[in-house]
Design an enzyme around this catalytic site. Structure first.
Site, PDB file in Angstrom:
ATOM      1  N   GLY A 176      36.002  62.104 -45.657  1.00 59.19           N
ATOM      2  CA  GLY A 176      36.143  60.768 -45.070  1.00 59.19           C
ATOM      3  C   GLY A 176      37.593  60.424 -44.794  1.00 59.19           C
ATOM      4  O   GLY A 176      37.917  59.839 -43.747  1.00 59.19           O
ATOM      5  N   GLY A 185      35.224  68.232 -45.898  1.00 59.75           N
ATOM      6  CA  GLY A 185      33.765  68.192 -45.852  1.00 59.75           C
ATOM      7  C   GLY A 185      33.163  69.538 -45.483  1.00 59.75           C
ATOM      8  O   GLY A 185      33.620  70.576 -45.968  1.00 59.75           O
ATOM      9  N   ARG A 196      39.285  71.623 -55.749  1.00 52.28           N
ATOM     10  CA  ARG A 196      40.046  70.381 -55.922  1.00 52.28           C
ATOM     11  C   ARG A 196      40.980  70.434 -57.128  1.00 52.28           C
ATOM     12  O   ARG A 196      42.070  69.870 -57.090  1.00 52.28           O
ATOM     13  CB  ARG A 196      39.095  69.185 -56.039  1.00 52.28           C
ATOM     14  CG  ARG A 196      38.468  68.882 -54.708  1.00 52.28           C
ATOM     15  CD  ARG A 196      37.551  67.708 -54.794  1.00 52.28           C
ATOM     16  NE  ARG A 196      37.195  67.272 -53.460  1.00 52.28           N
ATOM     17  CZ  ARG A 196      36.059  66.665 -53.152  1.00 52.28           C
ATOM     18  NH1 ARG A 196      35.175  66.431 -54.079  1.00 52.28           N
ATOM     19  NH2 ARG A 196      35.817  66.306 -51.927  1.00 52.28           N
ATOM     20  N   LYS A 252      25.512  64.834 -36.677  1.00 57.35           N
ATOM     21  CA  LYS A 252      25.276  63.648 -35.838  1.00 57.35           C
ATOM     22  C   LYS A 252      26.524  63.145 -35.132  1.00 57.35           C
ATOM     23  O   LYS A 252      27.634  63.290 -35.636  1.00 57.35           O
ATOM     24  CB  LYS A 252      24.752  62.512 -36.721  1.00 57.35           C
ATOM     25  CG  LYS A 252      23.382  62.802 -37.270  1.00 57.35           C
ATOM     26  CD  LYS A 252      22.959  61.668 -38.148  1.00 57.35           C
ATOM     27  CE  LYS A 252      21.547  61.904 -38.678  1.00 57.35           C
ATOM     28  NZ  LYS A 252      21.181  60.914 -39.662  1.00 57.35           N
TER      29      LYS A 252
HETATM   30  P1  AMP Z   1      28.284  66.557 -40.781  1.00 59.09           P
HETATM   31  O1  AMP Z   1      28.208  66.129 -42.212  1.00 59.09           O
HETATM   32  O2  AMP Z   1      27.870  65.520 -39.808  1.00 59.09           O
HETATM   33  O3  AMP Z   1      29.617  67.222 -40.455  1.00 59.09           O
HETATM   34  O4  AMP Z   1      27.162  67.671 -40.620  1.00 59.09           O
HETATM   35  C1  AMP Z   1      27.181  68.883 -41.299  1.00 59.09           C
HETATM   36  C2  AMP Z   1      25.797  69.440 -41.294  1.00 59.09           C
HETATM   37  O5  AMP Z   1      25.359  69.601 -39.958  1.00 59.09           O
HETATM   38  C3  AMP Z   1      25.654  70.789 -41.944  1.00 59.09           C
HETATM   39  O6  AMP Z   1      24.940  70.648 -43.132  1.00 59.09           O
HETATM   40  C4  AMP Z   1      24.887  71.615 -40.929  1.00 59.09           C
HETATM   41  O7  AMP Z   1      23.820  72.346 -41.486  1.00 59.09           O
HETATM   42  C5  AMP Z   1      24.340  70.557 -40.000  1.00 59.09           C
HETATM   43  N1  AMP Z   1      24.044  71.093 -38.660  1.00 59.09           N
HETATM   44  C6  AMP Z   1      24.827  71.834 -37.876  1.00 59.09           C
HETATM   45  N2  AMP Z   1      24.174  72.201 -36.778  1.00 59.09           N
HETATM   46  C7  AMP Z   1      22.929  71.694 -36.852  1.00 59.09           C
HETATM   47  C8  AMP Z   1      21.783  71.739 -36.019  1.00 59.09           C
HETATM   48  N3  AMP Z   1      21.810  72.416 -34.865  1.00 59.09           N
HETATM   49  N4  AMP Z   1      20.684  71.094 -36.419  1.00 59.09           N
HETATM   50  C9  AMP Z   1      20.672  70.412 -37.579  1.00 59.09           C
HETATM   51  N5  AMP Z   1      21.716  70.332 -38.417  1.00 59.09           N
HETATM   52  C10 AMP Z   1      22.832  70.963 -38.062  1.00 59.09           C
END
Ligand code: AMP
Length: 395
Positions: A377, A354, A36, A198
């Site tokens: 975000g 992110g 950054r 998620k």
């Molecule tokens: P997000 O912040 O929603 O973009 O999620 C990112 C996170 O999703 C990372 O820390 C990954 O480790 C996690 N992630 C990716 N694939 C999986 C999975 N199959 N099961 C659990 N966590 C996951």
């Protein structure tokens, strides 16, 4: 129109610049990732090369409106001095007499860095009196903090009402340029890759992309909620029970609108959520009941890579697996490689901020794509079609 800092000359001027120096620090208060800081350098250099003096302001962490040494920007000041050899005048408060006199006495060739804006609750409350105090430091304002542009705070929005001139910095302009390319001026085939843990945080993004993309690739933890909606066994994989219905609706909408919604065809799963847990790869409809889906498998990599390599526009947000663990990073790494290939083939390729930005940096492909966003975000909200207050305030 938003004015670029390139449209003016800052010779002899003091310029209030909102940067995003919200960098990670280790337990000894050392900066552990300078992405950054580096991202703001072109703007800082332009002002200095013109003969102007940048007065930098930023937040760091979430001190919740209270002075807390843990969130001081002093380590960033030290870092700039040590690594970039610049003279930095650090102020112990971002407003008030001391800040005003430090700004007054700063000389050409020097920088002023103000202490953490969020030591004052008025920053996040977008308090007009606080904004006025910031504007007292200079009536020329530049916003280069794209990562904070989705928040209407005093330093990103309020202050713009009390300055005579306002400009977008080079990082801000670059973010807006590339995110506009993938939200408005995209070329087809347009492929979006959505991963991460998620569905919850990404519903609006997926809905918006459904209006524009030819193909939406789904990976990462959210895959399993889609599988569940299809009636498949997902073992002990990540599941958002309350989003199963929504996942089913998304599959249905995609079909109705002729959008290619592509899910992984094989999955690497493990007994435990640990790097060294024994893993096996199976087809998507054969995930063992006692295992956790951790990454996409090689057949999926081939399928996804083929789609990505033929695209003219690619937008990627969210890793394909638990990429922080080396044994489950292959899927995400392969997607980064496919992005590199697509870019070399002439596609516009954009990586959202992110975790996907962290992943592409980790694998060393950040220079091989058109753009890696610095805002998590903020980039999501931009893609959702929302107006970002920090960007709007510059018009
Ligand atoms: P997000 O912040 O929603 O973009 O999620 C990112 C996170 O999703 C990372 O820390 C990954 O480790 C996690 N992630 C990716 N694939 C999986 C999975 N199959 N099961 C659990 N966590 C996951």
């Amino acid at each position: 129109m938003i004015k670029s800092i390139l449209e003016t000359n800052f010779a002899g001027k003091k310029v209030l610049v909102r940067v995003d120096f919200n960098v990670p620090l280790d337990e000894n208060q050392n900066v552990t990732d300078d992405t950054r800081i580096n991202a703001s350098l072109p703007t800082i250099r332009k002002i200095m090369e013109d003969g102007g003096i940048p007065i930098l302001m930023s937040h760091l962490g979430r001190p919740k409106g209270k002075v807390n040494p843990k969130y001081s920007l002093q380590p960033v000041a030290d870092y700039i001095v040590a690594k970039l050899g610049m003279k930095v005048n650090f102020t112990t408060d971002c407003i008030g007499n001391e800040a005003e006199s430090v700004v007054e006495n700063a000389k050409k060739g020097e920088i002023v860095l103000l202490e953490n804006l969020r030591f004052h609750p008025e920053e996040e409350a977008n308090d007009p009196e606080f904004s006025k105090c910031l504007a007292k430091l200079s009536d020329i304002y530049v916003n280069d903090a794209f990562g904070s542009a989705h928040r209407a705070h005093a330093s990103t929005e309020g202050v713009t009402h009390f300055v005579a001139e306002k400009y977008a910095g080079l990082l801000m302009l670059n973010e807006v340029k590339f995110l506009t390319l993938v939200t408005e001026n995209y070329q087809k085939p347009f492929v979006a890759i959505i991963g991460g843990s998620k569905i919850s945080g990404k519903i609006d993004v997926i809905n918006e992309l459904m209006k524009k993309c030819d193909t939406i690739i789904i990976g990462g933890g959210m895959t399993f909620t889609f599988y569940k909606a299809m009636g498949l066994e997902i073992g002990k994989s990540l599941l958002e029970e309350e989003k199963i219905e929504l996942a089913g609706e998304l599959i249905h909408t995609a079909k109705q609108n002729n959008i290619n919604l592509v899910l992984p065809v094989d999955i690497k799963s493990a007994y435990e959520f640990k790097n060294d847990s024994p893993a096996i790869t199976t087809d998507f409809n054969n995930i063992p009941a006692d295992k956790i889906g951790m990454d996409i498998g090689p057949k999926t990599v081939e399928l996804f890579s083929g789609i990505i390599k033929n695209a003219k526009t690619v937008l990627w947000n969210g890793p394909m697996g638990v990429f922080e663990m080396d044994n489950f990073a292959e899927g995400t790494k392969s997607i980064a490689e496919a992005m590199k290939f697509a870019t070399a083939n002439g596609a516009v390729t954009v990586v959202g901020g992110g975790d996907s930005a962290a992943a592409i940096n980790k694998f060393g492909y950040d220079e091989n794509v058109s753009h890696v966003s610095t805002g998590g975000g903020a980039s999501l909200e931009f893609i959702e079609g929302k107006k970002l207050p920090g960007v709007e305030a510059l018009y």
